[in-house]
Scaffold this motif. Structure first.
Motif, PDB file in Angstrom:
ATOM      1  N   THR A   1      76.928  74.569  34.093  1.00 31.53           N
ATOM      2  CA  THR A   1      75.544  74.134  33.867  1.00 31.53           C
ATOM      3  C   THR A   1      75.393  73.333  32.579  1.00 31.53           C
ATOM      4  O   THR A   1      74.823  72.241  32.579  1.00 31.53           O
ATOM      5  N   GLY A   2      75.925  73.852  31.481  1.00 27.51           N
ATOM      6  CA  GLY A   2      75.782  73.199  30.195  1.00 27.51           C
ATOM      7  C   GLY A   2      76.236  71.752  30.157  1.00 27.51           C
ATOM      8  O   GLY A   2      75.537  70.895  29.582  1.00 27.51           O
TER       9      GLY A   2
ATOM     10  N   LYS B   1      74.156  65.599  26.291  1.00 24.69           N
ATOM     11  CA  LYS B   1      74.456  64.170  26.276  1.00 24.69           C
ATOM     12  C   LYS B   1      75.894  63.904  25.837  1.00 24.69           C
ATOM     13  O   LYS B   1      76.580  63.034  26.370  1.00 24.69           O
ATOM     14  N   THR B   2      76.346  64.650  24.826  1.00 24.27           N
ATOM     15  CA  THR B   2      77.705  64.467  24.325  1.00 24.27           C
ATOM     16  C   THR B   2      78.660  65.366  25.103  1.00 24.27           C
ATOM     17  O   THR B   2      78.590  66.600  24.999  1.00 24.27           O
ATOM     18  N   ARG B   3      79.531  64.765  25.883  1.00 25.18           N
ATOM     19  CA  ARG B   3      80.477  65.533  26.693  1.00 25.18           C
ATOM     20  C   ARG B   3      81.697  65.879  25.842  1.00 25.18           C
ATOM     21  O   ARG B   3      82.483  65.017  25.473  1.00 25.18           O
ATOM     22  N   LEU B   4      81.854  67.155  25.542  1.00 20.90           N
ATOM     23  CA  LEU B   4      82.985  67.588  24.733  1.00 20.90           C
ATOM     24  C   LEU B   4      84.251  67.752  25.555  1.00 20.90           C
ATOM     25  O   LEU B   4      85.353  67.774  24.998  1.00 20.90           O
ATOM     26  N   TYR B   5      84.113  67.879  26.865  1.00 17.62           N
ATOM     27  CA  TYR B   5      85.268  68.062  27.748  1.00 17.62           C
ATOM     28  C   TYR B   5      84.810  67.877  29.188  1.00 17.62           C
ATOM     29  O   TYR B   5      83.609  67.875  29.483  1.00 17.62           O
TER      30      TYR B   5
ATOM     31  N   VAL C   1      69.951  69.796  38.541  1.00 13.92           N
ATOM     32  CA  VAL C   1      69.498  69.062  37.355  1.00 13.92           C
ATOM     33  C   VAL C   1      68.908  67.715  37.755  1.00 13.92           C
ATOM     34  O   VAL C   1      67.835  67.315  37.278  1.00 13.92           O
ATOM     35  N   ARG C   2      69.575  67.024  38.631  1.00 11.10           N
ATOM     36  CA  ARG C   2      69.101  65.681  39.033  1.00 11.10           C
ATOM     37  C   ARG C   2      67.785  65.748  39.813  1.00 11.10           C
ATOM     38  O   ARG C   2      66.866  64.964  39.565  1.00 11.10           O
ATOM     39  N   THR C   3      67.685  66.686  40.745  1.00 12.78           N
ATOM     40  CA  THR C   3      66.474  66.747  41.575  1.00 12.78           C
ATOM     41  C   THR C   3      65.277  67.300  40.804  1.00 12.78           C
ATOM     42  O   THR C   3      64.134  66.970  41.121  1.00 12.78           O
ATOM     43  N   SER C   4      65.527  68.140  39.800  1.00 15.09           N
ATOM     44  CA  SER C   4      64.426  68.730  39.034  1.00 15.09           C
ATOM     45  C   SER C   4      63.906  67.795  37.952  1.00 15.09           C
ATOM     46  O   SER C   4      62.800  68.002  37.419  1.00 15.09           O
ATOM     47  N   GLY C   5      64.717  66.813  37.606  1.00 10.13           N
ATOM     48  CA  GLY C   5      64.300  65.905  36.544  1.00 10.13           C
ATOM     49  C   GLY C   5      64.590  66.428  35.152  1.00 10.13           C
ATOM     50  O   GLY C   5      64.119  65.851  34.161  1.00 10.13           O
ATOM     51  N   MET C   6      65.360  67.511  35.017  1.00 10.07           N
ATOM     52  CA  MET C   6      65.705  68.021  33.701  1.00 10.07           C
ATOM     53  C   MET C   6      66.537  66.987  32.951  1.00 10.07           C
ATOM     54  O   MET C   6      67.372  66.301  33.530  1.00 10.07           O
ATOM     55  N   GLN C   7      66.304  66.892  31.649  1.00 13.22           N
ATOM     56  CA  GLN C   7      66.960  65.885  30.834  1.00 13.22           C
ATOM     57  C   GLN C   7      68.032  66.509  29.940  1.00 13.22           C
ATOM     58  O   GLN C   7      67.846  67.602  29.405  1.00 13.22           O
ATOM     59  N   ALA C   8      69.150  65.788  29.812  1.00 10.60           N
ATOM     60  CA  ALA C   8      70.197  66.228  28.892  1.00 10.60           C
ATOM     61  C   ALA C   8      69.692  66.115  27.457  1.00 10.60           C
ATOM     62  O   ALA C   8      68.997  65.166  27.102  1.00 10.60           O
ATOM     63  N   GLN C   9      70.055  67.078  26.650  1.00 16.19           N
ATOM     64  CA  GLN C   9      69.581  67.114  25.253  1.00 16.19           C
ATOM     65  C   GLN C   9      70.683  66.638  24.295  1.00 16.19           C
ATOM     66  O   GLN C   9      71.841  66.841  24.537  1.00 16.19           O
TER      67      GLN C   9
END
Length: 409
Positions: free
Chosen positions: A187-188, A193-197, A401-409
């Motif tokens: 989920t995380g 926004k910053t992909r650590l892995y 996440v995509r369908t709900s419209g949640m935004q990456a922080q």
């Protein structure tokens, strides 16, 4: 008189024309010396099976060795001993190299037994949390099994993902492991926004460890005590019911519920599940989701009302509480979990050994009991099954996440 020639074979004949047998040179070679050893190697290698009978050779009185009385006539000359030695050394070197080539892989494959030094298990959360307790429970048992240290190292930050990034970049030698959880692997990564892995490529799955079932809870003051009534109320008053969200995982669980039940419920963010539960227990907000382990005491004392378990099966802690599917929301499942992972490329033998040992740990009655007390359920799997679970959950929550419209922080 010099002793007679041994009966020639095709190889001996090719190198021995017009030369003499080594013993016939009358060189000062003793029966136990290097000349006798080399000549014995030479003739035992060259002679045919029928010619290798022990009675063919006896000690000469006037030389080192005597050969079969029916052998070919003797020859004289100074060069045969040198030629024999050269051929024997060449053949012996070849045979020795061949033997080493065959034996070397088996010797190298053995190597030192794993583990031969302390193993580190990285947890992406502070000490004392649920995942930390699970990691320490498993580490303690693995340490006893291997007579070697298994040490938990807490590396909190970025929603648990900082610690997992450390694991992903560690040497693939089995001495740095990570306790992955659903939040850091499925989920995380969708909400940062910053992909650590890359959770699907940067880890070697070892096994699932434990489920952390979640549960839909209501305030004691909430007038409904089942999901069907809740859905009817939400549809009758779209957007008016409020939901206390104490973590990203719980927010995603609500978004999945809204999608599956086709309802509109307003989310109110809180710093954590503990703060969210305070407002739900007081009646300020009617609904919340949390793990069973975190709220089991409040449920038992009646401070929170359980409406449905979000797993596909009922919880042994609250067997009377229906699943979401049983409550009428088909296709719904939201599950928290922990798993054991290693850096990519960790040797399969190490992965398999750890998998088997964790399976033995989770099968222990005392471990099962302790996990259940914490609100977890043991969940052992093969490495392949663990990989498929992570991939499936990652895709599922990405869609939410995509369908709900949640935004990456």
């Amino acid at each position: 008189m010099p002793c007679s020639w041994f009966r020639p074979t095709s190889l001996s004949r090719s190198i021995a024309r017009n030369t003499v047998c080594a013993p016939c040179t009358r060189a000062p070679v003793s029966p136990g010396g290097a000349g006798a050893f080399l000549f014995t190697m030479c003739t035992s290698s060259w002679l045919t099976t029928r010619e290798r009978k022990p009675r063919m050779f006896s000690m000469c009185t006037n030389s080192d060795l005597a050969v079969h009385p029916h052998a070919a006539p003797a020859h004289t000359g100074p060069t045969h001993l040198t030629e024999i030695r050269r051929q024997v050394l060449k053949r012996s070197t070849f045979l020795l190299a061949a033997c080493m080539a065959v034996a070397a892989p088996a010797v190298l494959a053995q190597g030192p037994a794993y583990p031969n030094k302390p193993v580190k298990i990285v947890v992406g959360y502070p000490p004392g949390g649920a995942s930390d307790i699970v990691a320490r429970l498993v580490a303690q048992e693995l340490q006893a099994m291997n007579n070697q240290g298994f040490v938990v190292e807490n590396r909190p930050g970025v929603g648990g993902m900082l610690g997992m990034s450390v694991v992903a970049k560690s040497p693939a030698d089995g001495y740095t492991l990570g306790l992955g959880v659903s939040g850091t692997l499925t989920t995380g990564p969708h909400l940062t926004k910053t992909r650590l892995y890359d959770p699907l490529k940067d880890f070697e799955p070892i096994t699932m460890v434990a489920k952390a079932p979640m549960i839909l809870l209501a305030s004691p003051a909430f007038k409904y005590d089942n999901v069907n009534a809740l859905v009817r109320e939400a549809k009758a008053r779209p957007g008016e019911l409020m939901f206390a969200s104490g973590a990203q995982a719980f927010e995603l669980a609500l978004q999945l519920f809204k999608s599956k039940a086709d309802v509109n419920i307003t989310s109110v963010s809180y710093p954590g599940g503990a703060q969210a539960s305070i407002d739900v227990m007081s009646g300020r907000v009617p609904l919340m989701v949390d793990t069973i382990g975190a709220q089991q005491e409040n449920i038992r004392t009646g401070k929170l009302k359980p409406l449905a378990v979000l797993d596909s099966k009922r919880s042994p802690l609250f067997p009377d509480v229906p699943t979401m599917a049983e409550a009428g929301v088909n296709g719904y499942e939201a599950l928290g979990w922990t798993s054991l992972v290693a850096p990519p490329g960790t040797p399969e033998a190490i992965v398999q050994k750890l998998n088997q040992q964790v399976g033995q740990v989770l099968a222990k009655p005392e471990v099962k009991k302790r996990l259940l007390q914490l609100g977890f359920e043991p969940w052992h799997s093969t490495p392949q099954q663990a990989g498929k679970i992570v991939a499936s959950e990652y895709a599922k929550w990405g869609d939410v996440v995509r369908t709900s419209g949640m935004q990456a922080q």
